[in-house]
Design a protein around this motif. Structure first.
Motif, PDB file in Angstrom:
ATOM      1  N   PRO A  40      -6.299  -2.931   7.511  1.00  0.00           N
ATOM      2  CA  PRO A  40      -7.281  -2.112   6.832  1.00  0.00           C
ATOM      3  C   PRO A  40      -6.982  -0.637   7.010  1.00  0.00           C
ATOM      4  N   PRO A  41      -7.285   0.178   5.962  1.00  0.00           N
ATOM      5  CA  PRO A  41      -7.095   1.607   6.130  1.00  0.00           C
ATOM      6  C   PRO A  41      -7.943   2.114   7.278  1.00  0.00           C
ATOM      7  N   ALA A  42      -7.351   2.914   8.121  1.00  0.00           N
ATOM      8  CA  ALA A  42      -8.065   3.357   9.314  1.00  0.00           C
ATOM      9  C   ALA A  42      -9.283   4.196   8.963  1.00  0.00           C
ATOM     10  N   VAL A  43     -10.389   3.936   9.628  1.00  0.00           N
ATOM     11  CA  VAL A  43     -11.561   4.790   9.529  1.00  0.00           C
ATOM     12  C   VAL A  43     -11.474   5.772  10.678  1.00  0.00           C
ATOM     13  N   GLU A  44     -11.240   7.044  10.358  1.00  0.00           N
ATOM     14  CA  GLU A  44     -11.005   8.033  11.394  1.00  0.00           C
ATOM     15  C   GLU A  44     -12.256   8.259  12.240  1.00  0.00           C
ATOM     16  N   GLU A  91     -18.228   6.451  -4.816  1.00  0.00           N
ATOM     17  CA  GLU A  91     -18.877   5.649  -3.779  1.00  0.00           C
ATOM     18  C   GLU A  91     -17.848   5.060  -2.819  1.00  0.00           C
ATOM     19  N   GLU A  92     -16.662   4.730  -3.332  1.00  0.00           N
ATOM     20  CA  GLU A  92     -15.602   4.234  -2.453  1.00  0.00           C
ATOM     21  C   GLU A  92     -15.255   5.277  -1.392  1.00  0.00           C
ATOM     22  N   ARG A  93     -15.128   6.535  -1.817  1.00  0.00           N
ATOM     23  CA  ARG A  93     -14.802   7.595  -0.849  1.00  0.00           C
ATOM     24  C   ARG A  93     -15.894   7.726   0.202  1.00  0.00           C
ATOM     25  N   LEU A  94     -17.146   7.522  -0.209  1.00  0.00           N
ATOM     26  CA  LEU A  94     -18.271   7.633   0.729  1.00  0.00           C
ATOM     27  C   LEU A  94     -18.309   6.465   1.706  1.00  0.00           C
ATOM     28  N   ILE A  95     -18.263   5.243   1.192  1.00  0.00           N
ATOM     29  CA  ILE A  95     -18.520   4.083   2.045  1.00  0.00           C
ATOM     30  C   ILE A  95     -17.367   3.768   2.993  1.00  0.00           C
ATOM     31  N   THR A  96     -16.208   4.364   2.769  1.00  0.00           N
ATOM     32  CA  THR A  96     -15.080   4.150   3.693  1.00  0.00           C
ATOM     33  C   THR A  96     -15.041   5.193   4.811  1.00  0.00           C
ATOM     34  N   THR A  97     -16.018   6.112   4.839  1.00  0.00           N
ATOM     35  CA  THR A  97     -16.035   7.123   5.903  1.00  0.00           C
ATOM     36  C   THR A  97     -16.641   6.560   7.182  1.00  0.00           C
ATOM     37  N   PRO A 153      -8.493 -11.243  -1.138  1.00  0.00           N
ATOM     38  CA  PRO A 153      -8.761  -9.831  -0.844  1.00  0.00           C
ATOM     39  C   PRO A 153     -10.158  -9.372  -1.225  1.00  0.00           C
ATOM     40  N   GLY A 154     -10.895 -10.200  -1.995  1.00  0.00           N
ATOM     41  CA  GLY A 154     -12.171  -9.723  -2.514  1.00  0.00           C
ATOM     42  C   GLY A 154     -11.931  -8.722  -3.623  1.00  0.00           C
ATOM     43  N   THR A 155     -12.913  -7.861  -3.859  1.00  0.00           N
ATOM     44  CA  THR A 155     -12.705  -6.825  -4.863  1.00  0.00           C
ATOM     45  C   THR A 155     -11.866  -5.706  -4.259  1.00  0.00           C
ATOM     46  N   ARG A 156     -11.525  -4.727  -5.059  1.00  0.00           N
ATOM     47  CA  ARG A 156     -10.710  -3.630  -4.555  1.00  0.00           C
ATOM     48  C   ARG A 156     -11.095  -2.346  -5.257  1.00  0.00           C
ATOM     49  N   GLY A 157     -10.954  -1.241  -4.515  1.00  0.00           N
ATOM     50  CA  GLY A 157     -11.137   0.069  -5.101  1.00  0.00           C
ATOM     51  C   GLY A 157      -9.789   0.674  -5.400  1.00  0.00           C
ATOM     52  N   SER A 158      -9.739   1.980  -5.534  1.00  0.00           N
ATOM     53  CA  SER A 158      -8.467   2.629  -5.821  1.00  0.00           C
ATOM     54  C   SER A 158      -7.553   2.647  -4.607  1.00  0.00           C
ATOM     55  N   PHE A 159      -8.127   2.550  -3.401  1.00  0.00           N
ATOM     56  CA  PHE A 159      -7.286   2.531  -2.192  1.00  0.00           C
ATOM     57  C   PHE A 159      -7.818   1.587  -1.116  1.00  0.00           C
ATOM     58  N   THR A 160      -8.783   0.761  -1.448  1.00  0.00           N
ATOM     59  CA  THR A 160      -9.422  -0.082  -0.431  1.00  0.00           C
ATOM     60  C   THR A 160      -9.502  -1.524  -0.898  1.00  0.00           C
ATOM     61  N   ARG A 216       0.846  -1.187   0.000  1.00  0.00           N
ATOM     62  CA  ARG A 216       0.000   0.000   0.000  1.00  0.00           C
ATOM     63  C   ARG A 216       0.885   1.241   0.000  1.00  0.00           C
ATOM     64  N   VAL A 217       0.539   2.231  -0.827  1.00  0.00           N
ATOM     65  CA  VAL A 217       1.291   3.486  -0.879  1.00  0.00           C
ATOM     66  C   VAL A 217       1.048   4.259   0.420  1.00  0.00           C
ATOM     67  N   THR A 218       2.143   4.660   1.095  1.00  0.00           N
ATOM     68  CA  THR A 218       2.015   5.369   2.369  1.00  0.00           C
ATOM     69  C   THR A 218       2.255   6.868   2.234  1.00  0.00           C
ATOM     70  N   ALA A 219       2.855   7.296   1.126  1.00  0.00           N
ATOM     71  CA  ALA A 219       3.069   8.727   0.899  1.00  0.00           C
ATOM     72  C   ALA A 219       1.805   9.355   0.321  1.00  0.00           C
ATOM     73  N   GLU A 220       1.666  10.663   0.488  1.00  0.00           N
ATOM     74  CA  GLU A 220       0.520  11.357  -0.092  1.00  0.00           C
ATOM     75  C   GLU A 220       0.533  11.229  -1.608  1.00  0.00           C
ATOM     76  N   THR A 221       1.717  11.342  -2.213  1.00  0.00           N
ATOM     77  CA  THR A 221       1.900  11.148  -3.654  1.00  0.00           C
ATOM     78  C   THR A 221       3.203  10.402  -3.869  1.00  0.00           C
ATOM     79  N   LEU A 222       3.183   9.396  -4.752  1.00  0.00           N
ATOM     80  CA  LEU A 222       4.382   8.597  -5.002  1.00  0.00           C
ATOM     81  C   LEU A 222       4.606   8.491  -6.513  1.00  0.00           C
ATOM     82  N   ASN A 223       5.780   8.924  -6.960  1.00  0.00           N
ATOM     83  CA  ASN A 223       6.115   8.851  -8.381  1.00  0.00           C
ATOM     84  C   ASN A 223       6.594   7.456  -8.763  1.00  0.00           C
ATOM     85  N   ILE A 224       6.136   6.990  -9.913  1.00  0.00           N
ATOM     86  CA  ILE A 224       6.648   5.748 -10.503  1.00  0.00           C
ATOM     87  C   ILE A 224       7.636   6.158 -11.595  1.00  0.00           C
ATOM     88  N   ARG A 225       8.844   5.630 -11.519  1.00  0.00           N
ATOM     89  CA  ARG A 225       9.905   6.052 -12.431  1.00  0.00           C
ATOM     90  C   ARG A 225      10.334   4.912 -13.368  1.00  0.00           C
TER      91      ARG A 225
END
Length: 497
Positions: free
Chosen positions: A239-243, A470-476, A337-344, A178-187
């Motif tokens: 799992p990504p933390a739900v704040e 919807e991914e952004r919504l349902i992970t809140t 893993p089941g299905t996956r979203g862009s970050f979940t 999982r990417v841990t930086a806010e933005t990560l370049n692929i080179r």
């Protein structure tokens, strides 16, 4: 039968877990490598195209070996027997098989015909001379399938002398990160001055193909391959933390909400005096807040007045769930893993939802049992067996859906109408009322975890991870609260039937 070396490799891998080589009258060579897969799911649907909406052409079972023909966009084309089709890549363990792993033999006759079928009536495709080397693929009724120099065929096995079996190679290991930086370049190269091919956002999932020093060669969900700094790639199992909100605050004046904790961070938007915001963590003189459209940002502490943490007044307990045996099943898990979203990953979110639901049901006095409480994979038969052993009053399996970038809504499934449909209807309607997503209906579906269940059981799909919005919504945290509250209310309604 004429074919390329690679095509020969692909076909033979399925038939005998080995690789086709080629014919020659002298010392012969074979192609470098091909891929095989082993099924991770209990039962895996094989489809006619790389889409969950395409028709099912066959099914393969847990630990069954298949041969990999192609890969694209999270799907893998496989061959099993004479049939081919597409499966989700996440349900396969992939390993590399090289020519070095194959048995070889030499011709012990002065001249040996290679035929298109394992029969003397088969068409002669090649003639080999004494001591010609061949690669053995399989043996059938006294005939051996062999390969060399771009051709494959069958010979009488008594005219071959085996020349040894080299040790099989170790499988190629890959790992999801999982990417841990806010933005990560692929080179393009493993260097900080390498050409940037693409950029990834925090929590996106990638596959690490290999490492080189402090760099990882990765492949993204879109199929882009390149290099990224290993320090910005973390474990994907958690799992990504739900704040959880710390409380709320009001704006004292019209205020800028920024992307980070500082005046140098870009302004996301400006909100009016008196706007109520959920508050989260603090960094020095700044507070992380949730703005009305669901995004998060930062505001200076000087611009807000803190309120007290809002604690909803609980409803008077009806007692209807007291003593009820309820089994909560967090879908997928472990190697699945089941299905996956862009970050979940689905397996992570189902566990988050299930753990929240368990606590709420326990607070209602229910006797709750769960199929998993960590990143493990109980077989589907074991999940149903727990319900049967517990004589469950209700079994709830939590899942999230996949079906395209614009797919949206809530689905609930049952297997037996008389036993399950009322439970499905009550939970479905209450979840819809709580989360306000489109109604995809409660309906019949032949699912093993429901089919083998002797007690009232349903499977709920709580939204689409394939839809980025919807991914952004349902992970809140807010959505998780509403969805699990809806399930609890649905169970209450069911038990007061």
């Amino acid at each position: 039968m004429k074919t390329s070396v690679r095509k020969g490799l692909l076909i033979a891998g399925l038939l005998s877990a080995t690789v086709f080589g080629s014919f020659s009258s002298g010392a012969l060579t074979v192609a470098a490598a091909s891929q095989q897969g082993v099924v991770k799911a209990d039962v895996l649907n094989v489809r006619s195209a790389a889409s969950i909406n395409s028709s099912i052409v066959m099914q393969v079972k847990h630990n069954q070996a298949v041969h990999i023909l192609d890969q694209k966009s999270g799907w893998t084309k496989i061959q099993s027997g004479k049939k081919t089709g597409w499966v989700k890549s996440s349900y396969l363990n992939v390993k590399q098989v090289t020519a070095a792993a194959l048995k070889t033999a030499k011709v012990n006759a002065s001249s040996l015909n290679v035929r298109s079928t394992p029969s003397t009536s088969g068409k002669v495709v090649m003639t080999l001379k004494r001591n010609a080397s061949v690669t053995l693929m399989k043996t059938q009724n006294g005939w051996s399938q062999v390969s060399a120099s771009g051709k494959t065929g069958w010979v009488n096995a008594k005219y071959l002398t085996a020349s040894g079996t080299p040790a099989a190679p170790a499988p190629v290991k890959t790992e999801e990160k999982r990417v841990t930086a806010e933005t990560l370049n692929i080179r393009a190269t493993a260097a900080s001055n390498g050409k940037v091919l693409a950029s990834l956002k925090k929590n996106e999932i990638v596959t690490v193909l290999k490492t080189q020093g402090t760099w990882s060669n990765i492949k993204t969900s879109k199929g882009i391959t390149g290099w990224a700094a290993s320090q910005y790639l973390g474990s994907v199992t958690a799992p990504p933390a739900v704040e959880t909100p710390a409380g709320f605050a009001y704006l004292n004046t019209d205020s800028n909400i920024r992307s980070g904790p500082g005046t140098s961070s870009p302004v996301i938007l400006t909100l009016k005096t008196g706007t109520k915001l959920q508050t989260f963590e603090k960094q020095k003189d700044w507070t992380k807040v949730k703005i009305p459209d669901g995004r998060t940002g930062w505001v200076s502490n000087k611009l807000i007045s803190a309120g007290q943490i809002e604690t909803p007044v609980p409803e008077s307990p009806t007692g209807v769930l007291t003593g009820k045996v309820i089994v909560v099943d967090a879908g997928h898990g472990g190697y699945d893993p089941g299905t996956r979203g862009s970050f979940t990953l689905e397996k992570s979110l189902t566990l988050t939802s299930s753990q929240l639901l368990v606590k709420k049901l326990q607070n209602e006095g229910a006797n709750v049992k769960f199929t998993r409480n960590s990143d493990t994979y109980p077989l589907l038969s074991e999940r149903a067996a727990l319900s049967n052993k517990s004589k469950a009053d209700a079994f709830i399996s939590i899942h999230y859906d996949s079906g395209g970038l614009k797919a949206t809504g809530i689905s609930t499934f049952y297997y037996t109408f008389a036993k399950d449909s009322l439970l499905a209807s009550k939970v479905h309607q209450n979840v819809l009322a709580a989360v306000k997503l489109p109604d995809r209906k409660a309906s019949y579906k032949n699912l093993q975890v429901l089919r083998e269940n002797k007690y009232p059981s349903i499977l709920v799909e709580l939204g689409f991870l394939s839809n980025p919005a919807e991914e952004r919504l349902i992970t809140t945290f807010d959505y998780q609260e509403k969805a699990t509250n809806g399930i609890v209310q649905g169970l209450k309604s069911y038990f007061t039937k």
